[in-house]
Design a protein around this motif. Sequence first.
Motif, PDB file in Angstrom:
ATOM      1  N   ALA A   1      32.456 -59.676 -19.042  1.00 29.52           N
ATOM      2  CA  ALA A   1      32.171 -59.625 -17.860  1.00 29.52           C
ATOM      3  C   ALA A   1      33.456 -59.495 -17.036  1.00 29.52           C
ATOM      4  CB  ALA A   1      31.356 -60.630 -17.599  1.00 29.52           C
ATOM      5  N   VAL A   2      33.708 -58.492 -16.196  1.00 31.73           N
ATOM      6  CA  VAL A   2      35.116 -58.418 -15.578  1.00 31.73           C
ATOM      7  C   VAL A   2      34.713 -58.668 -13.968  1.00 31.73           C
ATOM      8  CG1 VAL A   2      36.305 -56.950 -17.288  1.00 31.73           C
ATOM      9  CG2 VAL A   2      34.764 -55.873 -15.274  1.00 31.73           C
ATOM     10  N   ASP A   3      33.436 -58.680 -13.559  1.00 37.42           N
ATOM     11  CA  ASP A   3      33.164 -58.843 -12.204  1.00 37.42           C
ATOM     12  C   ASP A   3      31.989 -59.025 -11.902  1.00 37.42           C
ATOM     13  OD1 ASP A   3      33.946 -58.944  -9.266  1.00 37.42           O
ATOM     14  OD2 ASP A   3      34.041 -56.824  -9.181  1.00 37.42           O
ATOM     15  N   ALA A   4      31.439 -59.555 -11.042  1.00 39.32           N
ATOM     16  CA  ALA A   4      30.094 -60.001 -10.341  1.00 39.32           C
ATOM     17  C   ALA A   4      29.839 -60.114  -9.038  1.00 39.32           C
ATOM     18  CB  ALA A   4      29.493 -61.225 -10.959  1.00 39.32           C
ATOM     19  N   THR A   5      28.839 -59.585  -8.622  1.00 33.63           N
ATOM     20  CA  THR A   5      28.469 -59.814  -7.075  1.00 33.63           C
ATOM     21  C   THR A   5      27.228 -60.352  -6.924  1.00 33.63           C
ATOM     22  OG1 THR A   5      27.986 -57.436  -6.976  1.00 33.63           O
ATOM     23  CG2 THR A   5      30.209 -57.915  -6.451  1.00 33.63           C
ATOM     24  N   VAL A   6      26.824 -60.674  -5.808  1.00 36.19           N
ATOM     25  CA  VAL A   6      25.379 -61.107  -5.432  1.00 36.19           C
ATOM     26  C   VAL A   6      24.813 -60.711  -4.296  1.00 36.19           C
ATOM     27  CG1 VAL A   6      26.231 -63.301  -4.363  1.00 36.19           C
ATOM     28  CG2 VAL A   6      23.866 -63.203  -5.499  1.00 36.19           C
ATOM     29  N   GLY A   7      23.816 -60.079  -4.239  1.00 44.08           N
ATOM     30  CA  GLY A   7      23.143 -59.492  -3.042  1.00 44.08           C
ATOM     31  C   GLY A   7      21.382 -59.809  -3.160  1.00 44.08           C
ATOM     32  N   GLU A   8      20.655 -58.819  -3.406  1.00 49.12           N
ATOM     33  CA  GLU A   8      19.319 -59.155  -3.731  1.00 49.12           C
ATOM     34  C   GLU A   8      19.284 -59.567  -5.188  1.00 49.12           C
ATOM     35  OE1 GLU A   8      17.295 -55.136  -4.919  1.00 49.12           O
ATOM     36  OE2 GLU A   8      18.177 -54.991  -2.960  1.00 49.12           O
ATOM     37  N   ASP A   9      20.286 -59.385  -5.897  1.00 45.48           N
ATOM     38  CA  ASP A   9      20.261 -59.922  -7.311  1.00 45.48           C
ATOM     39  C   ASP A   9      21.713 -60.008  -7.779  1.00 45.48           C
ATOM     40  OD1 ASP A   9      21.268 -57.582  -7.903  1.00 45.48           O
ATOM     41  OD2 ASP A   9      19.675 -56.886  -9.265  1.00 45.48           O
ATOM     42  N   PHE A  10      21.914 -60.545  -8.992  1.00 46.90           N
ATOM     43  CA  PHE A  10      23.341 -60.418  -9.366  1.00 46.90           C
ATOM     44  C   PHE A  10      23.697 -59.254 -10.196  1.00 46.90           C
ATOM     45  CE2 PHE A  10      22.153 -65.039  -8.941  1.00 46.90           C
ATOM     46  CZ  PHE A  10      23.092 -65.340  -8.367  1.00 46.90           C
ATOM     47  N   ALA A  11      24.833 -58.637  -9.901  1.00 48.35           N
ATOM     48  CA  ALA A  11      25.423 -57.534 -10.740  1.00 48.35           C
ATOM     49  C   ALA A  11      26.470 -57.879 -11.365  1.00 48.35           C
ATOM     50  CB  ALA A  11      25.282 -56.402  -9.548  1.00 48.35           C
ATOM     51  N   VAL A  12      26.589 -57.819 -12.626  1.00 44.95           N
ATOM     52  CA  VAL A  12      27.683 -57.970 -13.512  1.00 44.95           C
ATOM     53  C   VAL A  12      28.164 -56.775 -13.959  1.00 44.95           C
ATOM     54  CG1 VAL A  12      28.540 -59.352 -15.452  1.00 44.95           C
ATOM     55  CG2 VAL A  12      26.449 -60.430 -13.975  1.00 44.95           C
ATOM     56  N   ARG A  13      29.384 -56.490 -13.824  1.00 44.68           N
ATOM     57  CA  ARG A  13      29.888 -55.537 -14.344  1.00 44.68           C
ATOM     58  C   ARG A  13      30.816 -55.752 -15.647  1.00 44.68           C
ATOM     59  NH1 ARG A  13      35.001 -52.924 -13.649  1.00 44.68           N
ATOM     60  NH2 ARG A  13      35.629 -54.414 -11.966  1.00 44.68           N
ATOM     61  N   LEU A  14      30.648 -54.969 -16.587  1.00 41.53           N
ATOM     62  CA  LEU A  14      31.076 -55.145 -17.718  1.00 41.53           C
ATOM     63  C   LEU A  14      32.325 -54.377 -18.143  1.00 41.53           C
ATOM     64  CD1 LEU A  14      28.133 -55.477 -20.042  1.00 41.53           C
ATOM     65  CD2 LEU A  14      29.082 -57.210 -18.813  1.00 41.53           C
ATOM     66  N   ALA A  15      33.326 -54.744 -19.167  1.00 41.01           N
ATOM     67  CA  ALA A  15      34.601 -54.082 -19.343  1.00 41.01           C
ATOM     68  C   ALA A  15      34.135 -52.659 -20.060  1.00 41.01           C
ATOM     69  CB  ALA A  15      35.383 -54.791 -20.169  1.00 41.01           C
ATOM     70  N   GLY A  16      33.289 -52.796 -20.942  1.00 40.72           N
ATOM     71  CA  GLY A  16      33.017 -51.642 -21.704  1.00 40.72           C
ATOM     72  C   GLY A  16      33.908 -51.152 -22.983  1.00 40.72           C
ATOM     73  N   ASP A  17      34.031 -50.005 -23.279  1.00 42.47           N
ATOM     74  CA  ASP A  17      34.798 -49.592 -24.296  1.00 42.47           C
ATOM     75  C   ASP A  17      36.026 -49.179 -23.599  1.00 42.47           C
ATOM     76  OD1 ASP A  17      35.898 -47.047 -25.995  1.00 42.47           O
ATOM     77  OD2 ASP A  17      34.242 -47.752 -27.240  1.00 42.47           O
ATOM     78  N   ALA A  18      37.323 -49.758 -24.513  1.00 40.96           N
ATOM     79  CA  ALA A  18      38.395 -49.761 -23.839  1.00 40.96           C
ATOM     80  C   ALA A  18      38.841 -48.211 -23.905  1.00 40.96           C
ATOM     81  CB  ALA A  18      39.450 -50.441 -24.697  1.00 40.96           C
ATOM     82  N   SER A  19      38.359 -47.360 -24.727  1.00 41.59           N
ATOM     83  CA  SER A  19      38.859 -46.241 -24.832  1.00 41.59           C
ATOM     84  C   SER A  19      38.485 -45.281 -23.512  1.00 41.59           C
ATOM     85  CB  SER A  19      38.343 -45.422 -26.018  1.00 41.59           C
ATOM     86  OG  SER A  19      37.129 -45.172 -26.054  1.00 41.59           O
ATOM     87  N   SER A  20      37.336 -45.550 -23.120  1.00 42.90           N
ATOM     88  CA  SER A  20      36.549 -44.696 -21.904  1.00 42.90           C
ATOM     89  C   SER A  20      37.061 -45.503 -20.610  1.00 42.90           C
ATOM     90  CB  SER A  20      35.202 -44.668 -22.318  1.00 42.90           C
ATOM     91  OG  SER A  20      34.590 -46.258 -21.903  1.00 42.90           O
ATOM     92  N   GLY A  21      37.290 -46.679 -20.657  1.00 43.12           N
ATOM     93  CA  GLY A  21      37.712 -47.448 -19.507  1.00 43.12           C
ATOM     94  C   GLY A  21      36.413 -47.614 -18.571  1.00 43.12           C
ATOM     95  N   ALA A  22      35.235 -47.257 -19.010  1.00 43.35           N
ATOM     96  CA  ALA A  22      34.196 -47.373 -18.156  1.00 43.35           C
ATOM     97  C   ALA A  22      33.156 -48.359 -18.948  1.00 43.35           C
ATOM     98  CB  ALA A  22      33.537 -46.246 -17.904  1.00 43.35           C
TER      99      ALA A  22
END
Length: 321
Positions: A86-107
């Motif tokens: 988990a590389v980032d997280a924000t909170v609004g109407e819910d919690f949104a957690v951004r994952l690092a994903g595949d290193a080759s794609s960077g997404a």
Amino acid sequence: MVTVTEKAAAYEVIVVGGGAAGLSAALVLGRARRRTLVVDAGEPRNAPAAHMQGYLSRDGMSPAEFLAVGRAEIARYGVELVRDRAVDATVGEDFAVRLAGDASSGAGRTVHARQLVVATGLRDELPPVPGLAGRFGRDVLHCPYCHGWEVRDQAFGVLATTAASVHQALMVSQWSKDVTLFLHRVAESELTGEDLRRLAAAGVRVVPGEVAGLVVADDRLTGVRLADGRVHEREVLFVAPRAVPRTDLLVRLGAEMTETPFGTYPVVDGRGLTTVPGLWAAGNASGFAEQVVNAASRGYRAGAAINGELLMADLDAAASH
């Protein structure tokens, strides 16, 4: 209270961290039929140790086996686990957690939940003494409750990092009567009269002078070498690493933090709830002194509390219609 979103693939709870605290919370939530996701980067603090102790019914089990059993248990209740960071997280109407994903794609994808548990633990930062890190968890140790019985009655050394290392030297003297405190970069003048009296009463020898490295033969510690070339024969060396809490997500989400002698940790209530509604901290992400059994307990407590929060929020929402 954070409300559920209509986003696709939304979870009720996301647990960041797949150690004892995170898996324990996930187990409770899975058994409570909550849609739960565990995000685990696979970096447990106790990975260097061959075994863990003091956990009733699990005494002597390897950390790797313990985690494997825990992952199998949560899977039985439909809890999902992804190997990701988990590389980032924000909170609004819910919690949104951004994952690092595949290193080759960077997404990496973003996952959503009504409640978020941060159980990312901490990492141990060892003093920069050559050879120390390579033997950590073997014959370079930090916790007598974790390892003292296994190395009892051997020749102990204690590497001072601050004057507070006197306490560690006194503690380990319960497991061996052959203890030497190496002051390293701590000045003798930093020790109080009470320190010296207690060290003498415990039979702990005090050796001034900087430690330059370890002496290893046949893959075992045999001594501690000082900068002046002197070698003191020792079989075990205790050291107090600097604890570095992995609390970035909590800080990003605005949780109130507090300074302690062991690092900066979130302000939590007795259940693990931070000052941000719906955001929880468990295990060593919430405090320094959580052994595996304590971390599991804190995870269980948080999981049960979260289920209750979700239930009451849904009942209140239903009653208002």
